[in-house]
Scaffold this active site. Structure first.
Site, PDB file in Angstrom:
ATOM      1  N   HIS A 172      47.089  38.202  48.985  1.00 16.73           N
ATOM      2  CA  HIS A 172      45.701  37.831  49.276  1.00 16.73           C
ATOM      3  C   HIS A 172      44.711  38.535  48.351  1.00 16.73           C
ATOM      4  O   HIS A 172      44.865  39.706  48.039  1.00 16.73           O
ATOM      5  CB  HIS A 172      45.369  38.132  50.733  1.00 16.73           C
ATOM      6  CG  HIS A 172      45.860  37.044  51.636  1.00 16.73           C
ATOM      7  ND1 HIS A 172      45.040  36.312  52.437  1.00 16.73           N
ATOM      8  CD2 HIS A 172      47.102  36.544  51.816  1.00 16.73           C
ATOM      9  CE1 HIS A 172      45.763  35.403  53.082  1.00 16.73           C
ATOM     10  NE2 HIS A 172      47.006  35.541  52.730  1.00 16.73           N
ATOM     11  N   PRO A 173      43.703  37.775  47.908  1.00 13.21           N
ATOM     12  CA  PRO A 173      42.806  38.287  46.882  1.00 13.21           C
ATOM     13  C   PRO A 173      41.635  39.104  47.407  1.00 13.21           C
ATOM     14  O   PRO A 173      40.805  39.556  46.634  1.00 13.21           O
ATOM     15  CB  PRO A 173      42.292  37.012  46.216  1.00 13.21           C
ATOM     16  CG  PRO A 173      42.298  35.991  47.309  1.00 13.21           C
ATOM     17  CD  PRO A 173      43.421  36.374  48.238  1.00 13.21           C
ATOM     18  N   CYS A 174      41.577  39.333  48.743  1.00 12.81           N
ATOM     19  CA  CYS A 174      40.327  39.874  49.293  1.00 12.81           C
ATOM     20  C   CYS A 174      40.005  41.292  48.808  1.00 12.81           C
ATOM     21  O   CYS A 174      38.861  41.709  48.842  1.00 12.81           O
ATOM     22  CB  CYS A 174      40.339  39.815  50.806  1.00 12.81           C
ATOM     23  SG  CYS A 174      41.858  40.372  51.551  1.00 12.81           S
ATOM     24  N   LYS A 175      40.993  42.048  48.329  1.00  9.39           N
ATOM     25  CA  LYS A 175      40.714  43.419  47.863  1.00  9.39           C
ATOM     26  C   LYS A 175      40.491  43.493  46.354  1.00  9.39           C
ATOM     27  O   LYS A 175      40.272  44.567  45.809  1.00  9.39           O
ATOM     28  CB  LYS A 175      41.867  44.357  48.226  1.00  9.39           C
ATOM     29  CG  LYS A 175      42.199  44.413  49.697  1.00  9.39           C
ATOM     30  CD  LYS A 175      41.183  45.244  50.450  1.00  9.39           C
ATOM     31  CE  LYS A 175      41.467  45.160  51.944  1.00  9.39           C
ATOM     32  NZ  LYS A 175      40.313  45.540  52.754  1.00  9.39           N
ATOM     33  N   THR A 176      40.593  42.350  45.690  1.00  9.95           N
ATOM     34  CA  THR A 176      40.548  42.359  44.231  1.00  9.95           C
ATOM     35  C   THR A 176      39.278  43.021  43.706  1.00  9.95           C
ATOM     36  O   THR A 176      39.332  43.878  42.821  1.00  9.95           O
ATOM     37  CB  THR A 176      40.651  40.924  43.686  1.00  9.95           C
ATOM     38  OG1 THR A 176      41.837  40.322  44.224  1.00  9.95           O
ATOM     39  CG2 THR A 176      40.720  40.915  42.176  1.00  9.95           C
TER      40      THR A 176
END
Lengths: 251, 249
Positions: A172-176
């Site tokens: 999941h990209p949410c912490k990118t």
């Protein structure tokens, strides 16, 4: 920093063009190392596509068929797959004498919605059985297990591959933004042109067994803004090189 | 938004009469009668077919049962598409009730996502909502909501509670009047011929901006004929943005 710097302000987002150019530079270095990254064009369009690599990853699962059957399949390994150099973690495996491995196929895609790259992958045993989500979670490197336990559903889930339409796992990209912003700001302050893909992939890859050798950080720079002609030439070189080395159509 | 309430209700309460039949090769102990259900268009198959599963399990031995999956005329149905999208995509020209085949063996790993629990559906739904809000408000609205607000949105959908769902979804559909619209309009185009879908974005909220994006698939006759009116689609689009897929009537 002085205002006359040629670099644009640090942004943790990536436009699609820069994504392709950054991948092009990444692939150039990969080809010099011959470490297996390719560019897969999607429905014949050079613009739409993704980076792909297949790797054998040590199996951390205690009770899967991969352990007892892996010995029979070792011949298949040598062909064109790279054994990942995870010697130190292989040593931690319970009963590692069989050197159990799993086949991981990584895809780096661009997300128009989030304007960042996203890592998709699928995993199977050597005889072709797909791993379940639980097995993929268990096979995550021990260093990241705590994060995974805190929020499994926003870390790795099964999703439809946006281009292939098949089930893949997605990191999941949410912490990118959280880790890319400081990394890019530091690089920007030091006037170092970092390659977004290299920095990003060396952070997210190891979570799911994908290592990015240090030489990428040293050898691969950022695409130079404003020189689209030469830059796109580099990308198409990489694309054609990729086309000649990889299997033609994505399966 | 208040003016749209009737339309929102009509969309929300859209139902598809469906007949579930057990696949002929499944091993049963006694004959399994077909099962009939009204499926909500805006929901997900695996969220509303518990009764179907229970019904067929009564006729089967436990050892013959693996993860349930559904199929229509040889096409495995992707539970992560809204039910209305699946119907319009694959079955809009058929007579009702929609005839869906139920399987408990040979899960098509290469076509379908696994769905062992409702948490999988919730995670999928929330990530779609998040993606849509990233395009509309840079994700600010969804990120400002509390965990219990997210839960309310999801429970509203899961329990078919229109008011509960829209009390939260309203916030996701708002924008400051001075901005005159969303940053981008999120929508997905689903295609039958190719086994994929993709996301494109159009700026601002007028149909003039959307038409160039919509024209392409329509011209290729990929979308079902009943959806070929741009006006109708635009309406559906504005309503179901955060459902979040295009395709509901």
């Amino acid at each position: 920093m002085s205002a006359d710097t040629a670099l644009p302000a640090a942004s943790c987002y990536l436009d699609e063009e820069t994504f392709r150019l950054s991948c092009g530079l990444f692939l150039e270095h990969s080809h010099s190392l011959n470490d297996g990254w390719t560019w897969e064009m999607f429905s014949g369009s050079e613009k739409e596509g993704y980076m792909k690599k297949t790797v054998m990853v040590p199996c951390r699962l205690s009770s899967t068929p991969c352990q007892r059957r892996v010995v029979d399949d070792t011949d298949g390994l040598a062909e064109d797959e790279q054994l990942s150099d995870q010697d130190e973690s292989a040593g931690e495996l319970p009963g590692a004498e069989g050197q159990a491995v799993l086949r991981y196929e990584y895809h780096v895609l661009y997300s128009c919605s989030y304007q960042i790259p996203i890592l998709y992958f699928r995993a199977s045993t050597l005889e072709g059985r797909s791993l379940s989500l639980e097995e993929v979670w268990k096979n995550v490197h021990p260093n990241y297990q705590q994060r995974l336990r805190q929020g499994p559903w926003d870390t790795i889930t099964q999703q439809e591959h946006p281009l292939l339409g098949q089930p893949f796992f997605m990191l999941h990209p949410c912490k990118t933004e959280e880790f890319m912003r400081p990394a890019l700001e530091t690089a920007h302050a030091k006037r170092m042109g970092v390659n977004y893909i290299v920095t990003w992939l060396s952070v997210v890859g190891p979570v799911v067994g994908l290592d990015v050798p240090l030489s990428y950080a040293l050898a691969v720079g950022a695409p130079v803004p404003g020189t689209s002609a030469s830059a796109s030439a580099a990308a198409s070189t990489a694309a054609s090189a990729a086309a000649s080395t990889s299997a033609s159509a994505p399966d | 938004m208040a003016d749209d309430k009737d339309v929102l209700r009509d969309v929300w309460f859209g139902r598809i009469p469906t007949c579930f039949t057990l696949y002929q090769d499944e091993v049963t102990e006694r004959e399994a009668e077909p099962f009939y259900l009204l499926l909500p268009r805006v929901s997900y198959l695996t969220l509303v077919t518990d009764k179907v599963k229970k019904h067929f399990l009564k006729a089967m031995k436990q050892e013959d049962v693996e993860e349930m999956w559904l199929e229509y005329e040889g096409i495995p149905l992707k539970w992560h598409y809204p039910i209305g999208v699946l119907f319009d995509l694959h079955a809009s020209n058929t007579a009702l009730p929609w005839s869906v085949t139920v399987h408990f063996k040979s899960f098509p790993e290469r076509d379908l996502l696994h769905c062992p629990t409702n948490s999988v559906i919730e995670a999928h739904f929330m990530s779609s909502i998040k993606e849509a809000d990233t395009l509309k408000h840079k994700g600010q609205v969804i990120n400002d909501m509390q965990k219990k607000d997210h839960k309310q949105l999801w429970m509203g959908l899961q329990n078919d509670k229109f008011d509960q769902f829209w009390a939260m979804n309203r916030k996701l559909m708002e924008y400051p009047t001075e901005e005159g619209g969303f940053r981008y309009i999120p929508f997905r185009i689903y295609q039958v011929l190719h086994k994929f879908h993709y996301t494109r974005t159009g700026k601002k909220t007028t149909s003039a901006h959307l038409n160039p994006y919509l024209a392409e698939p329509y011209d290729e006759n990929i979308m079902p004929a009943e959806h070929s009116s741009h006006k109708e689609t635009e309406q559906a689009l504005l309503i179901s943005l955060t459902v979040p897929h295009l395709g509901e009537k």
